[in-house]
Design a protein around this motif. Structure first.
Motif, short mmCIF file in Angstrom:
data_model
loop_
_atom_site.label_atom_id
_atom_site.label_comp_id
_atom_site.label_asym_id
_atom_site.label_seq_id
_atom_site.Cartn_x
_atom_site.Cartn_y
_atom_site.Cartn_z
N GLY A 95 0.80 -1.22 0.00
CA GLY A 95 0.00 0.00 0.00
C GLY A 95 0.82 1.27 0.00
O GLY A 95 0.29 2.36 0.16
N LYS B 16 -4.53 4.06 2.35
CA LYS B 16 -4.07 2.72 2.78
C LYS B 16 -5.15 1.66 2.61
O LYS B 16 -5.42 0.86 3.50
N LYS C 200 -7.09 -0.83 -0.72
CA LYS C 200 -7.22 -1.17 -2.14
C LYS C 200 -8.65 -0.97 -2.64
O LYS C 200 -8.93 -1.15 -3.80
#
Length: 188
Positions: A96, A172, A174
């Motif tokens: 990330g 942070k 997806k």
């Protein structure tokens, strides 16, 4: 056949990672020498200038990404291809904290030499061409929906993927990346 030096490969691997984390102007040969455990003069042996190193990093990264894209099965439906493509971007994020190397370099475009700029543009264009084909296939199959011309939709979609990795890094998560894929899928 010439086998690349392990030291040269380490330098290149670390350079790719540093570019993805910090951009073109965010690392030096000193950073690389500390990571690889060699003197900066040794790095100059393999890559006489930072521009040589970055151009090689773009080439290596592009080859790897484009090879992964081209390995996505031709027989898959377009929505499945797009899902696999999204996963490729997810791999780019790693933990990330990094983004697409060419996306990061695009942010530094004004400080890049012309040959690196052209290599970054070629990477973007190759992704957009691939996405255009997938979108056209998806429209024909009824698995993807777009507005306007497939070429324009592909450019917008690729821009959305690039932006989503920035936002995914910022927050942070997806989830920002996964949101992009769902914007073109047909709900059944």
């Amino acid at each position: 056949m010439n086998t690349p030096s392990p030291v040269r490969s380490q330098i290149l691997d670390h350079a790719v990672t540093l570019i993805m984390l910090r951009g073109y102007n965010g690392f030096s040969y000193r950073d690389l020498s500390n990571l690889v455990g060699i003197k900066t003069a040794s790095i100059h042996y393999y890559f006489p200038s930072k521009d040589d190193l970055v151009l090689e990093a773009v080439s290596s990264y592009s080859d790897e990404v484009l090879s992964s894209m081209n390995a996505i099965g031709d027989t898959l439906p377009a929505d499945a291809k797009l899902s696999k493509y999204t996963k490729l971007f997810g791999k780019t994020l790693g933990d990330g904290d990094q983004i697409c190397l060419c996306g990061m370099l695009a942010a530094d475009i004004e400080s890049l030499p012309d040959d690196i700029r052209q290599a970054v543009q070629a990477f973007f264009k190759a992704n957009e061409r691939w996405l255009t084909k997938v979108l056209m296939q998806g429209v024909e199959e009824g698995t993807l929906a777009i507005n306007g011309k497939p070429e324009n939709a592909a450019r917008a979609l690729f821009a959305a993927y690039q932006g989503s990795v920035l936002a995914s890094r910022l927050f942070k998560t997806k989830a920002r990346l996964e949101d992009v894929e769902t914007t073109v899928k047909v709900v059944r």
